[in-house]
Design an enzyme around this catalytic site. Structure first.
Site, PDB file in Angstrom:
ATOM      1  N   ARG A   1       0.858  -1.179   0.000  1.00 36.12           N
ATOM      2  CA  ARG A   1       0.000   0.000   0.000  1.00 36.12           C
ATOM      3  C   ARG A   1       0.897   1.233   0.000  1.00 36.12           C
ATOM      4  O   ARG A   1       1.425   1.647   1.028  1.00 36.12           O
ATOM      5  CB  ARG A   1      -0.877  -0.028   1.253  1.00 36.12           C
ATOM      6  CG  ARG A   1      -1.993   1.006   1.287  1.00 36.12           C
ATOM      7  CD  ARG A   1      -2.495   1.175   2.700  1.00 36.12           C
ATOM      8  NE  ARG A   1      -1.578   2.006   3.498  1.00 36.12           N
ATOM      9  CZ  ARG A   1      -1.340   1.827   4.788  1.00 36.12           C
ATOM     10  NH1 ARG A   1      -1.907   0.856   5.457  1.00 36.12           N
ATOM     11  NH2 ARG A   1      -0.495   2.639   5.420  1.00 36.12           N
TER      12      ARG A   1
ATOM     13  N   HIS B   1      -3.432   4.475   4.606  1.00 37.13           N
ATOM     14  CA  HIS B   1      -4.532   3.519   4.744  1.00 37.13           C
ATOM     15  C   HIS B   1      -5.830   4.142   4.221  1.00 37.13           C
ATOM     16  O   HIS B   1      -6.546   3.543   3.433  1.00 37.13           O
ATOM     17  CB  HIS B   1      -4.692   3.111   6.201  1.00 37.13           C
ATOM     18  CG  HIS B   1      -5.892   2.264   6.475  1.00 37.13           C
ATOM     19  ND1 HIS B   1      -6.012   0.976   6.021  1.00 37.13           N
ATOM     20  CD2 HIS B   1      -7.041   2.543   7.147  1.00 37.13           C
ATOM     21  CE1 HIS B   1      -7.172   0.480   6.392  1.00 37.13           C
ATOM     22  NE2 HIS B   1      -7.823   1.411   7.077  1.00 37.13           N
TER      23      HIS B   1
ATOM     24  N   TYR C   1       4.558   5.861  11.069  1.00 33.73           N
ATOM     25  CA  TYR C   1       4.873   4.479  11.437  1.00 33.73           C
ATOM     26  C   TYR C   1       5.691   3.704  10.399  1.00 33.73           C
ATOM     27  O   TYR C   1       6.045   2.563  10.639  1.00 33.73           O
ATOM     28  CB  TYR C   1       3.580   3.698  11.742  1.00 33.73           C
ATOM     29  CG  TYR C   1       2.540   3.713  10.636  1.00 33.73           C
ATOM     30  CD1 TYR C   1       2.635   2.856   9.550  1.00 33.73           C
ATOM     31  CD2 TYR C   1       1.441   4.569  10.702  1.00 33.73           C
ATOM     32  CE1 TYR C   1       1.678   2.862   8.545  1.00 33.73           C
ATOM     33  CE2 TYR C   1       0.472   4.593   9.716  1.00 33.73           C
ATOM     34  CZ  TYR C   1       0.599   3.726   8.637  1.00 33.73           C
ATOM     35  OH  TYR C   1      -0.357   3.734   7.641  1.00 33.73           O
TER      36      TYR C   1
END
Length: 393
Positions: free
Chosen positions: A286, A290, A299
């Site tokens: 990805r 998100h 992160y």
């Protein structure tokens, strides 16, 4: 607006004058073992755009079919980029980007027959494209002005499902019904690596195996369940879980549209023969957040994304087609113009949509009145009234 990522464009392509072959798989090399530290997976097209063979999954496509797959991925990415921009401009409430997952979705989506049925999550924009769903209907849902926007039975493509993993149970039940009806169609259920930890997914594995349901579970392992990496979700590769439920699993290069097409087609044919379910793990990435409410820089590191950008699914197919003479400058220029036309059309349609009625969200939560909903409605109405123009910007 480009159709390839900036980092991917920096990759040096082989000259378009390289030796050409007459068939889509002619002269293809045998796939080399995965390098140390890299996962074993089915691959037919390397990140460098080199065609390789696999003993169990191979496919022979015409130049026209290859151009069709490339066009699907480019237009899907262009639509996705426009949707992201529209959300940032306040035209959509939320958007879940598929950037980097085009090959997994287009490859699997083009493996379907018209009479097959699809149960998506909320990121399968490429599969929706393959099933003929109007892209602007997807945006109407994320704008809050329709309740899905399409009739699932018109395209054999179910409405988007936000509740993680629940669609796998719906798919299993539908597949069991197909088997009882004696039809030879199959069902394709999508979910992500994060949803694989949900009880619904594991329950669907149990029922589909026991009842030999004609369903293919397609897991897009994009490495991150929001901010949780895959190594914190499982101790074994996801595709190996199928073995414990009594049916086969296979891991495919999710950035290789040819491999995704070949593996999914094989799994669907197996289901139609009455041989039961299959779990396909598409190993992909990805590249975006998100959703547009997420900040992936908190992160994950840039180096990780850059490494995956070098495996860009669109770039590798373009390199292959150029090297083999399956597409020339005229094709790519025409497609670039078509993608811009699509982006403009999407933008105009969304901006012409009505502004969603903010209070409508409370109207259909329950069939009858509910004290908690009434309380929340009153609080939200007071919040809206606190702004100078009576509505939050």
């Amino acid at each position: 607006m480009t159709v390839e990522s900036t980092a991917a464009r920096k990759t040096t392509r082989r000259s378009s004058g390289a030796k050409r072959t007459t068939g889509a798989s002619a002269g293809a090399k045998k796939a080399a073992p995965a390098p140390a530290g890299e996962p074993e997976l089915v691959q037919l097209l390397t990140p460098e755009g080199e065609r390789v063979q696999h003993p169990d999954y191979d496919i022979d496509l015409s130049a026209e079919e290859l151009r069709g797959l490339y066009r699907d991925m480019v237009l899907t990415r262009r639509f996705d980029a426009e949707a992201t921009a529209l959300q940032r401009q306040g035209e959509l409430g939320l958007w879940a980007s598929l950037l980097g997952q085009e090959a997994a979705q287009i490859g699997s989506g083009r493996a379907l027959r018209d009479d097959d049925y699809v149960f998506p999550t909320y990121r399968e924009h490429g599969v929706a494209w393959c099933r003929g769903v109007d892209p602007t209907n997807l945006l109407g849902m994320f704008r809050g002005v329709n309740n899905g926007g399409w009739d699932p039975n018109s395209n054999n493509f179910h409405l988007y499902t936000i509740v993680l993993g629940s669609q796998t149970l719906h798919a299993t039940g539908y597949a069991m019904g197909i088997a009882k009806d004696g039809a030879d169609s199959a069902v394709l259920a999508y979910f992500g690596d994060g949803a694989s930890s949900q009880g619904d997914v594991n329950e669907s594995f149990v029922f589909s195996a026991v009842y030999n349901a004609p369903v293919v579970f397609f897991c897009q392992n994009n490495q991150w369940a929001i901010s949780e990496p895959i190594e914190k979700q499982t101790r074994v590769p996801l595709y190996q879980r199928a073995r414990g439920f009594g049916f086969p699993g296979v891991r495919v290069d999710g950035n290789d549209v040819l491999a995704c097409l070949a593996v999914t087609r094989s799994a669907l044919e197996r289901a139609r023969r009455g041989e039961g379910p299959t779990l396909v793990e598409a190993f992909t990435y990805r590249m975006a957040a998100h959703t547009t409410s997420d900040d992936p820089t908190r992160y994950r590191r840039d180096a990780e994304r850059e490494a995956w950008e070098a495996k860009d699914p669109i770039l590798r197919l373009r390199t292959y087609m150029e090297n083999e003479g399956h597409a020339g400058a005229a094709f790519f220029e025409a497609l670039e113009a078509e993608s811009e036309t699509l982006g403009k059309h999407v933008r105009e349609v969304v901006r012409a949509m009505p502004v969603p009625e903010h209070m409508a969200i409370f109207d259909h939560t329950y069939a009858d009145g509910h004290a908690l909903v009434d309380e929340e409605r009153a609080e939200f109405a007071a919040y809206q009234a606190s702004f100078a123009n009576g509505e939050a910007e």
